[in-house]
Every structure is written in C-alpha cells, then in structure tokens.
Design a protein around this motif. Structure first.
Motif: not given
Lengths: 302, 302
Positions: A121-122, A124, A126, A128, A130, A133, A137, A141, A145-149, A281, B122, B126, B141, B146, B274, B277, B280-281
């Motif tokens: 879901s992420r 990026w 730590p 990396a 700014e 990132v 990010l 969003r 990615s964010l929603l489903l992983g 995840g 996280r 969203p 962070r 994170l 969904v 994740h 779970l992670g």
C-alpha cells in the motif's frame, strides 16, 4: 584483464541477437529510441543500469541475494536467476552501457498472458527523499495501492488466434479502480475473450487450472507469504509480482505453466530484523482476491 | 419515554460508584479535571462520547459489530463486550454526557501488566481530511509505526511488591525505537524487574507462560491473524491490541490470565470486500517479535 575479457565477450555477441522483449507489460520500454531492457534468444533479459542509484541498488540486491546460502531453492525459484553484469549497446543508441543479465522469465513461452502487480500500500520507504516520498504517496493514493495494498502496473491477456492480446494502455491501467482490478483478475483466467475489450462477465473457466490446484498461482503465492511472515533480511519496496501462464497449454489439456516471479528490486532496503509488513499485507490482499475467484468458481462447478 | 427511563437509571446510580481506571495506559485520562473514561465496581468501562465524530463513529462500530451474527464467539472474545450508551456525569465536571458502556477488560485483575500497541504502519485512512492525514503520517514516521507496522502507545509492567509498576512517561513511550520495542516486549514477560527502570537484560522467564503455549498471547494473536486474512467487513484504522496478564498468578503456578483485546474503534471504516492489509501486516510484524522471544527462550531452556 577482466575488462578486456568483458570486451571480448561483447565483441563476440552479434547485435541482432538482442531484441526488444515481446511480453513486457510495465516499466521503461526499449522502443522508439528509448532506453529499456533487451532480450536474447538464449533466455537472458538485459536490464540497463540506470544512471541514478537505482541501477546500483538493484545490482547490490541481486549480488547479495544470489550469494545467500540461507535462501533455499524453494524461494529462489520465485526470483529471476542473476547472471551478472554485461556491457552492451544501449537500446537508445547512446552507446555501450552496463546491463544486469537476468533470466528472461517468459523465455520460450508461446502467447503468455502476463500481469504485473506492484505490491504494497506504500511504495516509498523511510530513507527516501521528501520529493520521492511525496510523489509515491500521491500515486499510491491515486491508484488502488492504498486501498488494496497493491496495484496492477501492466498486463496482457491472450484471447485467442482471432482476438490476439488484450493489452490496455498505460493510462487505462493507471486509472484502474477496485472493480477494474477484480474484473482483470477474473478476465486473466477467462475463456470468453474473443472480443477482447468486451464487458462480458468473465467466465473464469481457467481459474482452477491457473489459480487453483497444486502448483497453481494461489499455492505459489501462499508459499511466498509463508516466507514473508518470517524473513527479516529485505524490505521489497515497490517490487512487483509477475503472474504468467499460457492459455493454449490449458486448452490442450497440458499444465498451464502458471508461474509467479518477483521482479524490480531497485528500491529494496535492509530488513534489520523486521518483517516486510507492507509487502506481506499487500500480498495477503492479493491472495484474498485470487482465492475468492477460485472459491467462486468451485461453487459454480459443484 | 426512553429518555425518562434513562434519567431514572442515571439517578439511581450513586456517583461514587464511578472512578478513574487504575490500569489505563494510553489515551485521554480522567485526571485533574479532564475528560476521560471511568469504571464502576461491576466491571463496566464508561468511555465518554467525544463531541466530534469520533464518538459517533465508535458507537456505530460497536452497534454494528454487536449485531452481526457472522462474528463468532471465537472472534468476539477479542473485543470488549458492548452494553450500550449511558448518560452520566463527565469526569471533567462539564455535566451529564453520553458514555459508551463497555466491558472493563482488566476488571478483577490484581496488578495486571498491560501493554497497548497501536497496529498498522499507517494510522490514517483515505477518507480522512488532509490535515488529519498529515498529522498521522508525521507521527507514523516519527514513531516506530512506519518501520515496524506498530507502535507501543502505553504500558505498565508489574515488577513485584517492592518495585511496583514500571510505567514510563508518555513522552518516553512516544520516543521508543526499534531496540526499545524489542526490550519492552521482553521486559513485559521478565522476572528480574525489582529495579524497574534498570537496564539489566530482561530474563524473559515468563515468556513461555505468557506468550507461548495453548491460550498464550502468541496463539491468540495467530487466531486474530487468521481472521484478518479473511474478513473484509472492517478496516481497523488506528486500533490497538491490548495485551494483559498477571505476574503473580504465574508465580503462584496458576495460569497467567494472558489475554489479547482489540480496543479503540473511532476510526474504523468499511472494508468493502478488501482485507485490512494495513492491520494484518502490522499484526504479523508483532507476531514475529513475540515468536522470536518465545523461540529464543525455548532455545535457552532446552
């Protein structure tokens, strides 16, 4: 001495042995004078080392990973074999450039259906910058990615002799929603694709042959999951799971050749004794999508 | 009619039945005229409904969750029992206010050791406002969220008659590093704590009694994990896992009373098919930390 030997090898290779991969579905492509990977007719995939630190980081990963005795063959088979670095003429005509020499994971396959799924879901990490990132990010969003992983980065699905491949445009893939992802993962194992862009409900008739069963994609993903529950060596930021199979093999009653590979290690970081919970995840989320399809299909057939 | 009945109940309750919880380790505390939860002597925990939408969202979660027949008792036991809403005098003296009436998860326990672990790399989601997202992201962070997929939000560890409880300040807890987390999770099940703030290497002598074995914390966490691999109803954003046990019970050779509870549901969102994740992670990462401790201990003893 090493350099001369390298030059000799390079000189012995005939340039027309290299070509643009037929079945690449995501990433930079070596078309229209751009820099991208090449393949040869012996089963190797040549990935140009990027000028920034991505190339050196990916090389560092492959070098380290290849030499770790604690990685069993059971797990190693999920990664492209690494054959070292070789300098060859870059696809963009910019002259000789070092390339990672990797296993071409679709070598020898006839009309493979391929889907590239970026896990996590992420995307990026730590350490990396700014700027990096924020760009990641934003994309995490905007995509699933964010929603489903995970998000689908590219795909091509073989429909048959008449319809050929369904390979949606990059922009279309980038705008996939939850519903699109569910649809694509069903369509990937469906037979009723003669009109490739049709909105017909996918029949999932290959679900049990490709996703299910011993050696199927689901069982391979579950093996990977087990490893990710325990391994604390690497964090696979922004890596992809590639799922491949051959529709015609299934139709001939042979095995589907279903295979799962991990690719793209330019952003791998050290795990420092912590599991890669972000990858794990996302992987579990993908597993749930695939197992739902397998279960739905089994219900229909029983 | 309903309101009058409610007022009657409130009137019948004697104010001195309510008190500030003894074993709360994180969140708002009802001390020094502030608004916080109260407990009674019958095993109930009264959580004031916040004025913003957090209160109503947590109430909505409990109401929905309580009424879902598909949640088996097997899973339901990981959640505090929900007894409804009751209006009572707020701890800050601001007058009557509705409170969620929940099971007091440490009721009847003598000197419980408690650790509150906020799960997920996280803590935002969203749908939240940009301001909320940025604040959470910053905190994720700055803390271990994170990196580890979870952070310790609070703890108290009972050392014994002489040393009493070790309960580090909020600021100390917020600045925990990976090493601190590993240390605390070992210290949580250690016997050599007579000097509670000592830097002595924790002996983990209760690891197998508290974390290990049938009914131990590890096996409870694994049951939760199995549920999270499948459930797609809720996303438990910013929820905590509470781990509790009684040191003196272990010393007496009785069961440790080890228990895992999920708490804090003000930011739960719908799962829309969904899996969670992110939770779970983080849960898998915590499980790896705990199982490492159990395995290390077993190695020492064998």
């Amino acid at each position: 001495m090493h350099l001369n030997y390298q030059l000799l090898i390079d000189a012995l290779r005939v340039p027309n042995m290299f070509k643009v991969p037929d079945h690449q579905v995501a990433g930079h492509e070596a078309r229209d004078g751009k820099l991208g990977p090449l393949v040869d007719d012996l089963g190797c995939f040549y990935k140009p080392l990027q000028d920034d630190d991505r190339g050196s980081k990916e090389l560092a990963f492959y070098t380290k990973f290849s030499s770790m005795p604690e990685i069993t063959s059971h797990i190693r088979r999920f990664f492209p074999t690494f054959h070292g670095v070789q300098t060859l003429a870059a696809s963009d005509g910019s002259g000789p450039r070092p390339h990672l020499v990797l296993q071409d994971v679709v070598f020898g396959r006839v009309n493979p259906s391929v889907v590239d799924i970026k896990i996590g879901s992420r995307t990026w990490y730590p350490q990396a910058s700014e700027d990096y990132v924020n760009r990641c990010l934003k994309k995490d969003r905007e995509t699933t990615s964010l929603l489903l992983g995970f998000r689908i980065s590219g795909l091509k699905i073989y429909g048959g002799d008449r319809s050929g491949f369904w390979k949606p445009e990059k922009k279309v893939v980038q705008s996939f929603t939850l519903q699109d992802v569910r649809f694509v993962l069903r369509k990937f194992v469906s037979c009723n694709l003669e009109t490739p862009d049709s909105v017909t409900d996918p029949d999932c008739s290959f679900a049990s042959a490709v996703y299910g069963g011993t050696g199927g994609i689901l069982s391979q993903l579950l093996e990977l999951k087990e490893w990710f529950e325990d391994q604390t060596m690497f964090h696979f930021n922004s890596c992809s799971v590639l799922m491949v199979y051959e529709k015609e093999s299934v139709l001939r009653g042979e095995t589907s050749g279903a295979e799962v590979k991990l690719i793209d290690f330019a952003h791998v970081t050290e795990g420092d004794g912590v599991i890669d919970h972000n990858f794990l995840g996302g992987l579990c989320s993908l597993i749930k999508f695939i197992s739902d399809i397998v279960n739905d299909t089994e219900k229909c057939w029983n």
